[in-house]
Design a protein around this motif. Structure first.
Motif, PDB file in Angstrom:
ATOM      1  N   ARG A 145      37.314  44.011  37.024  1.00 50.87           N
ATOM      2  CA  ARG A 145      38.338  44.974  36.328  1.00 50.87           C
ATOM      3  C   ARG A 145      38.814  46.105  37.231  1.00 50.87           C
ATOM      4  O   ARG A 145      39.896  46.351  37.479  1.00 50.87           O
TER       5      ARG A 145
ATOM      6  N   LYS B 140      41.444  44.414  39.739  1.00 52.55           N
ATOM      7  CA  LYS B 140      42.711  44.547  39.134  1.00 52.55           C
ATOM      8  C   LYS B 140      43.520  45.789  39.406  1.00 52.55           C
ATOM      9  O   LYS B 140      44.743  45.560  39.301  1.00 52.55           O
ATOM     10  N   LYS B 141      42.863  46.696  39.332  1.00 56.86           N
ATOM     11  CA  LYS B 141      43.464  48.248  39.398  1.00 56.86           C
ATOM     12  C   LYS B 141      44.049  48.435  40.831  1.00 56.86           C
ATOM     13  O   LYS B 141      44.953  49.404  40.817  1.00 56.86           O
TER      14      LYS B 141
END
Length: 127
Positions: A76, A79-80
């Motif tokens: 997660r 992905k940022k």
């Protein structure tokens, strides 16, 4: 900002699951060698089955679940990330190469200057 205290709760069941996983890994290696006279595919198959059982046992324990959660959080976060474009990456690479060349020249010139000062001027050695 203070770091929060991290508590690790380890139950007897989790310790048993980890012990079973460790025993399965040891058993996998032992079975591979005990079946030394069998065909290679059978030895490798037994090894893989027991290792898969060890991994599955680990992942149902609390540390295994924490590892899975950590992996999901990591994906997660990745992905940022704003990744540089191809052009930006190329430019930064050229900047690094240029810096390395400049530093190499600086260190070479510094080394030769100190060599000249110490050996030729101070000590009077000629090579």
């Amino acid at each position: 900002m203070s770091n929060p205290q991290i508590e690790t709760v380890s139950t007897g069941a989790d310790k048993a699951k980890l012990a079973v996983a460790g025993i399965l890994v040891i058993a996998a290696v032992a079975v591979f060698y005990v079946l030394g006279k069998q065909e290679l595919w059978m030895r490798v198959g037994a090894l893989l089955v027991l290792l898969a059982a060890a991994v599955a046992t680990f992942f149902v324990s609390e540390p295994g679940k924490q590892l899975i959660a950590f992996g999901r959080d990591s994906v997660r976060e990745v992905k940022k990330v704003v990744w540089p474009t191809r052009k930006e990456a190329g430019q930064m690479t050229l900047y690094v190469f240029a810096f390395v060349i400049v530093m190499a020249l600086f260190l070479f010139l510094t080394d030769k200057t100190l060599e000249w000062v110490l050996y030729d001027l101070i000590l009077g050695w000629k090579h």
